[in-house]
Design a protein around this motif. Structure first.
Motif, mmCIF file in Angstrom:
data_model
loop_
_atom_site.group_PDB
_atom_site.id
_atom_site.type_symbol
_atom_site.label_atom_id
_atom_site.label_comp_id
_atom_site.label_asym_id
_atom_site.label_seq_id
_atom_site.Cartn_x
_atom_site.Cartn_y
_atom_site.Cartn_z
ATOM 1 N N ASN A 59 -15.143 -22.743 55.330
ATOM 2 C CA ASN A 59 -16.155 -23.100 56.320
ATOM 3 C C ASN A 59 -17.367 -22.165 56.360
ATOM 4 O OD1 ASN A 59 -14.755 -25.351 57.133
ATOM 5 N ND2 ASN A 59 -13.803 -24.349 58.894
ATOM 6 N N TYR A 60 -17.226 -20.952 55.831
ATOM 7 C CA TYR A 60 -18.333 -20.002 56.004
ATOM 8 C C TYR A 60 -18.713 -19.204 54.772
ATOM 9 C CZ TYR A 60 -17.385 -21.379 60.629
ATOM 10 O OH TYR A 60 -17.192 -22.171 61.719
ATOM 11 N N LEU A 61 -17.775 -18.903 53.932
ATOM 12 C CA LEU A 61 -18.081 -17.964 52.849
ATOM 13 C C LEU A 61 -18.396 -18.632 51.521
ATOM 14 C CD1 LEU A 61 -15.412 -15.220 53.607
ATOM 15 C CD2 LEU A 61 -17.811 -15.321 54.307
ATOM 16 N N ARG A 62 -17.988 -19.865 51.361
ATOM 17 C CA ARG A 62 -18.294 -20.572 50.116
ATOM 18 C C ARG A 62 -19.787 -20.530 49.849
ATOM 19 N NH1 ARG A 62 -15.711 -26.351 50.642
ATOM 20 N NH2 ARG A 62 -17.811 -26.526 51.437
ATOM 21 N N ARG A 67 -26.159 -23.665 56.129
ATOM 22 C CA ARG A 67 -26.131 -23.290 57.552
ATOM 23 C C ARG A 67 -27.367 -23.846 58.245
ATOM 24 N NH1 ARG A 67 -21.377 -22.352 58.601
ATOM 25 N NH2 ARG A 67 -22.007 -21.251 60.478
ATOM 26 N N GLY A 68 -27.307 -23.845 59.547
ATOM 27 C CA GLY A 68 -28.470 -24.285 60.299
ATOM 28 C C GLY A 68 -28.307 -25.697 60.831
ATOM 29 N N ARG A 99 -22.017 -29.318 54.087
ATOM 30 C CA ARG A 99 -21.468 -29.345 55.450
ATOM 31 C C ARG A 99 -19.940 -29.403 55.383
ATOM 32 N NH1 ARG A 99 -25.632 -27.448 58.373
ATOM 33 N NH2 ARG A 99 -27.500 -28.711 58.114
ATOM 34 N N THR A 100 -19.319 -28.774 56.359
ATOM 35 C CA THR A 100 -17.861 -28.725 56.382
ATOM 36 C C THR A 100 -17.319 -29.679 57.430
ATOM 37 O OG1 THR A 100 -17.700 -27.020 58.073
ATOM 38 C CG2 THR A 100 -18.018 -26.281 55.800
ATOM 39 N N LYS A 105 -17.372 -32.101 62.704
ATOM 40 C CA LYS A 105 -16.577 -32.432 63.895
ATOM 41 C C LYS A 105 -17.214 -31.823 65.142
ATOM 42 C CE LYS A 105 -12.755 -30.207 64.054
ATOM 43 N NZ LYS A 105 -11.387 -29.811 63.670
ATOM 44 N N ASN A 106 -17.567 -30.546 65.061
ATOM 45 C CA ASN A 106 -18.205 -29.895 66.207
ATOM 46 C C ASN A 106 -19.529 -30.556 66.541
ATOM 47 O OD1 ASN A 106 -16.272 -27.959 66.856
ATOM 48 N ND2 ASN A 106 -17.041 -26.528 65.332
ATOM 49 N N TYR A 107 -20.268 -30.879 65.521
ATOM 50 C CA TYR A 107 -21.578 -31.476 65.756
ATOM 51 C C TYR A 107 -21.440 -32.843 66.420
ATOM 52 C CZ TYR A 107 -26.507 -32.464 65.142
ATOM 53 O OH TYR A 107 -27.832 -32.729 65.382
#
Length: 232
Positions: A59-62, A67-68, A99-100, A105-107
DNA sequence: AAGCGATTCAACCGCTCGCCT
DNA sequence: AAGGCGAGCGGTTGAATCGCT
């Protein structure tokens, strides 16, 4: 909000990743590759479980993570894909580069759900009973090409079927001037209606029922007015 | 400036599936 | 065929942040 454990274990709930942990994880994966997350957990020196490492990387390091904020195009695609696929966040995210699933899902839950209240459904087929949600078959990425190609053409006009007594709990995808590059025989005429009895476009899990009609009067569909196509 | 409710989103949990033995 | 295990998924939680009074 009560935690499920009800205080059985005084767990330090959120354990945010520190920048130095990110560095360690990234270095480890760059050296050893993805996969075998339990080994990553054991050997990297991180005091993290395999799942946690996997999630952080995915979710973050790939390197290909974008982002954004979401662009309008991305929003639109999410809405369309959600209509088509329901809460299959990983499938939706798979069609939006960078996008993950977690981000999508959060969005959806924080932005789009409010704006598209009618689109709020737990899954395509769980209009009222939630127990189905946990039992739905998983769709692999190999299921994607057909549904995704349809969604990406922009030809998709998905609408919830509401009046039909014959195909209740199904939903309808109307494809007009259908020109998608499908690899199965389909679509006579210019207007076709797909009805999914229980699941959305899950290509190798279900057959697809194709209702042949020129009318948009879904309520008039008869159960014997369709042909059934099976995925190869 | 401080308090507090609302919102956002990173992280966790529980479960299922698929592969391997 | 059955069991174990790792990977992946969707739902949920709660810390951090925002914004209003």
């Amino acid at each position: 909000m009560e935690s499920k454990g009800m205080g059985l274990k005084p767990q330090p709930k959120k354990n945010l990743w520190k920048p130095e942990e990110d560095v360690v994880l990234k270095a480890y994966i760059e050296a050893h590759g993805e996969g075998n997350w339990e080994a990553v957990s054991r050997n990297s020196g991180l005091n993290r479980g395999g799942k946690s490492c996997r999630l952080r990387w995915k979710n973050y390091l790939r390197p290909d993570i974008k982002r954004g904020g979401m662009s309008e195009d991305e929003e639109d695609l999410i809405i369309r894909l959600h209509k088509l696929l329901g809460n299959r966040w990983s499938l939706i995210a798979g069609r939006i580069p960078g996008r993950t699933d977690n981000e999508v899902k959060n969005y959806w839950n924080t932005h789009l759900n409010k704006r598209c209240p009618r689109g709020k459904r737990k899954t395509i087929d769980s209009n009222n009973d939630d127990q189905e949600t946990s039992k739905k078959p998983r769709i692999s990425d190999s299921d994607l090409p057909i549904s995704a190609s349809i969604a990406e053409t922009g030809l998709l006009d998905a609408r919830k079927e509401e009046n039909s007594s014959n195909i209740t709990s199904s939903w309808i995808v109307e494809l007009q001037s259908f020109h998608c590059d499908l690899d199965f025989p389909i679509v006579p005429g210019n207007s076709a209606v797909f009805g999914f009895d229980d699941e959305p476009f899950t290509t190798n899990l279900d057959s697809i029922v194709l209702f042949e009609t020129d009318a948009l009067d879904y309520g008039s569909l008869e159960s014997n007015s369709h042909k059934q196509y099976f995925m190869p």
